[in-house]
Design a protein around this motif. Structure first.
Motif, short mmCIF file in Angstrom:
data_model
loop_
_atom_site.label_atom_id
_atom_site.label_comp_id
_atom_site.label_asym_id
_atom_site.label_seq_id
_atom_site.Cartn_x
_atom_site.Cartn_y
_atom_site.Cartn_z
N VAL A 141 22.86 -16.84 50.99
CA VAL A 141 21.98 -15.69 50.74
C VAL A 141 20.59 -15.94 51.33
CG1 VAL A 141 20.82 -14.36 48.93
CG2 VAL A 141 23.27 -14.84 48.74
N LEU A 142 20.05 -17.14 51.13
CA LEU A 142 18.73 -17.44 51.71
C LEU A 142 18.79 -17.41 53.23
CD1 LEU A 142 17.48 -20.26 49.31
CD2 LEU A 142 16.58 -17.93 49.53
N ARG A 143 19.87 -17.94 53.81
CA ARG A 143 20.02 -17.90 55.26
C ARG A 143 20.04 -16.48 55.79
NH1 ARG A 143 24.47 -16.79 57.91
NH2 ARG A 143 25.91 -17.49 56.31
N ILE A 144 20.76 -15.60 55.10
CA ILE A 144 20.85 -14.21 55.55
C ILE A 144 19.49 -13.52 55.42
CG2 ILE A 144 21.87 -11.96 55.00
CD1 ILE A 144 24.46 -13.57 54.27
N PHE A 145 18.81 -13.74 54.30
CA PHE A 145 17.48 -13.13 54.12
C PHE A 145 16.50 -13.64 55.16
CE2 PHE A 145 19.02 -11.38 50.25
CZ PHE A 145 18.13 -10.37 49.90
N LEU A 146 16.41 -14.96 55.33
CA LEU A 146 15.46 -15.51 56.29
C LEU A 146 15.86 -15.17 57.73
CD1 LEU A 146 14.81 -18.97 54.61
CD2 LEU A 146 13.22 -17.03 54.78
N GLY A 147 17.16 -15.18 58.02
CA GLY A 147 17.63 -14.78 59.35
C GLY A 147 17.26 -13.34 59.65
N GLY A 148 17.36 -12.48 58.64
CA GLY A 148 16.97 -11.08 58.81
C GLY A 148 15.48 -10.92 59.04
N ILE A 149 14.70 -11.70 58.31
CA ILE A 149 13.23 -11.64 58.48
C ILE A 149 12.85 -12.14 59.86
CG2 ILE A 149 11.05 -12.65 57.70
CD1 ILE A 149 12.28 -12.54 54.81
N PHE A 150 13.35 -13.33 60.24
CA PHE A 150 12.99 -13.90 61.55
C PHE A 150 13.59 -13.12 62.71
CE2 PHE A 150 12.62 -18.07 59.11
CZ PHE A 150 11.25 -17.93 58.96
N GLY A 151 14.73 -12.47 62.50
CA GLY A 151 15.39 -11.72 63.56
C GLY A 151 14.94 -10.28 63.66
N GLY A 152 14.11 -9.84 62.72
CA GLY A 152 13.62 -8.47 62.77
C GLY A 152 14.61 -7.43 62.28
N THR A 153 15.62 -7.85 61.54
CA THR A 153 16.62 -6.90 61.04
C THR A 153 16.54 -6.71 59.53
OG1 THR A 153 18.30 -8.62 60.74
CG2 THR A 153 18.23 -7.51 62.89
N PHE A 154 15.57 -7.35 58.89
CA PHE A 154 15.48 -7.33 57.43
C PHE A 154 15.43 -5.90 56.89
CE2 PHE A 154 13.05 -7.88 53.40
CZ PHE A 154 14.02 -8.59 52.72
N GLY A 158 17.43 -3.57 57.39
CA GLY A 158 18.04 -2.60 58.29
C GLY A 158 19.55 -2.65 58.14
N PRO A 159 20.26 -1.79 58.86
CA PRO A 159 21.72 -1.76 58.76
C PRO A 159 22.37 -3.11 59.07
CG PRO A 159 20.95 0.15 59.98
CD PRO A 159 19.76 -0.74 59.75
N THR A 160 21.88 -3.81 60.09
CA THR A 160 22.45 -5.11 60.45
C THR A 160 22.29 -6.11 59.31
OG1 THR A 160 21.97 -4.70 62.78
CG2 THR A 160 22.36 -6.98 62.15
N PHE A 161 21.14 -6.08 58.66
CA PHE A 161 20.90 -6.99 57.53
C PHE A 161 21.91 -6.72 56.41
CE2 PHE A 161 19.06 -7.43 53.29
CZ PHE A 161 18.86 -8.80 53.25
N PHE A 162 22.09 -5.46 56.06
CA PHE A 162 23.00 -5.14 54.96
C PHE A 162 24.45 -5.42 55.32
CE2 PHE A 162 19.28 -2.69 53.54
CZ PHE A 162 19.14 -3.27 52.29
N LEU A 163 24.82 -5.22 56.57
CA LEU A 163 26.16 -5.60 57.00
C LEU A 163 26.35 -7.11 56.90
CD1 LEU A 163 26.69 -3.26 60.08
CD2 LEU A 163 27.79 -3.09 57.83
N SER A 164 25.36 -7.86 57.34
CA SER A 164 25.41 -9.31 57.27
C SER A 164 25.50 -9.78 55.82
CB SER A 164 24.18 -9.91 57.95
OG SER A 164 24.24 -11.31 57.94
N LEU A 165 24.71 -9.18 54.96
CA LEU A 165 24.72 -9.55 53.54
C LEU A 165 26.08 -9.22 52.91
CD1 LEU A 165 23.14 -10.68 51.14
CD2 LEU A 165 22.33 -8.34 50.69
N THR A 166 26.61 -8.05 53.20
CA THR A 166 27.92 -7.66 52.67
C THR A 166 29.00 -8.62 53.15
OG1 THR A 166 27.26 -5.34 52.58
CG2 THR A 166 29.62 -5.80 52.58
N GLY A 167 29.01 -8.89 54.44
CA GLY A 167 30.00 -9.82 54.99
C GLY A 167 29.84 -11.22 54.43
N GLY A 168 28.60 -11.67 54.30
CA GLY A 168 28.34 -13.00 53.76
C GLY A 168 28.79 -13.15 52.32
N LEU A 169 28.52 -12.12 51.51
CA LEU A 169 28.95 -12.17 50.10
C LEU A 169 30.46 -12.11 49.97
CD1 LEU A 169 26.20 -9.95 48.43
CD2 LEU A 169 26.39 -12.46 48.39
#
Length: 180
Positions: free
Chosen positions: A69-82, A84-95
């Motif tokens: 979860v921390l990786r996805i949040f920080l990856g979203g922040i550093f990647g500029g997707t926090f 956004g749709p990509t962030f939520f897809l990543s979070l859903t897939g990660g969970l």
């Protein structure tokens, strides 16, 4: 001879430091992977999941979930997707991947190797993202015909991730890396 701060730290503090390092490594792999040319924008190697698998084996489910979860949040922040749709897809897939990974690792250790755990998690990740994309963005039945293609990529990337995680864990054993 002076001692390092890690030698003087309590086991809980050492574990926290190691988990923070694992989060950092996961974020770096997450961002490096975003720069790799791949055959489709929806296909990823899942390199950061090597860190998740290592954490799961060495520390347990809740620690691996925290790292993910921390990786996805920080990856979203550093990647500029926090947020956004990509962030939520990543979070859903990660969970989804973590839920399946934890379940298969816990219940199926006799039947599944770490590669099997990794492939199961890759399938869960892909399926969760695929269903989200279908229900929220591309509500066309023909889109569902792509699922076998993406699951084939999941099989390959799941095997790769599992092999790499096995290699990292073996190297840690060889080097006698012991951390709380």
């Amino acid at each position: 001879m002076t001692s390092s701060p890690m030698q003087n730290a309590t086991p809980d503090n050492r574990k926290l430091v190691v988990l923070a390092i694992l989060v950092g490594l996961g974020v770096v792999l997450h961002r490096v992977e975003a720069m790799l040319p791949l055959p489709s924008p929806w296909v990823k190697l899942g390199l950061a999941n090597v860190i998740t698998l290592v954490t799961l084996v060495r520390y347990g489910f809740y620690e691996a979930l925290t790292v993910t979860v921390l990786r996805i949040f920080l990856g979203g922040i550093f990647g500029g997707t926090f947020l956004g749709p990509t962030f939520f897809l990543s979070l859903t897939g990660g969970l989804a991947a973590m839920a399946v990974m934890g379940l298969v690792h816990h219940l199926g250790q006799r039947w599944f190797s770490l590669i099997g755990v990794s492939v199961s998690a890759a399938y869960a990740h892909t399926t969760a993202i695929f269903l989200c994309v279908f229900y929220f963005f591309i509500q066309q039945k023909t889109f569902l015909q792509l699922l076998p293609v993406f699951l084939t990529f999941s099989l390959l990337t799941g095997i790769l991730t599992g092999v790499l995680a096995n290699h990292v864990l073996e190297r840690m054993r060889e080097e006698n890396v012991t951390v709380p």
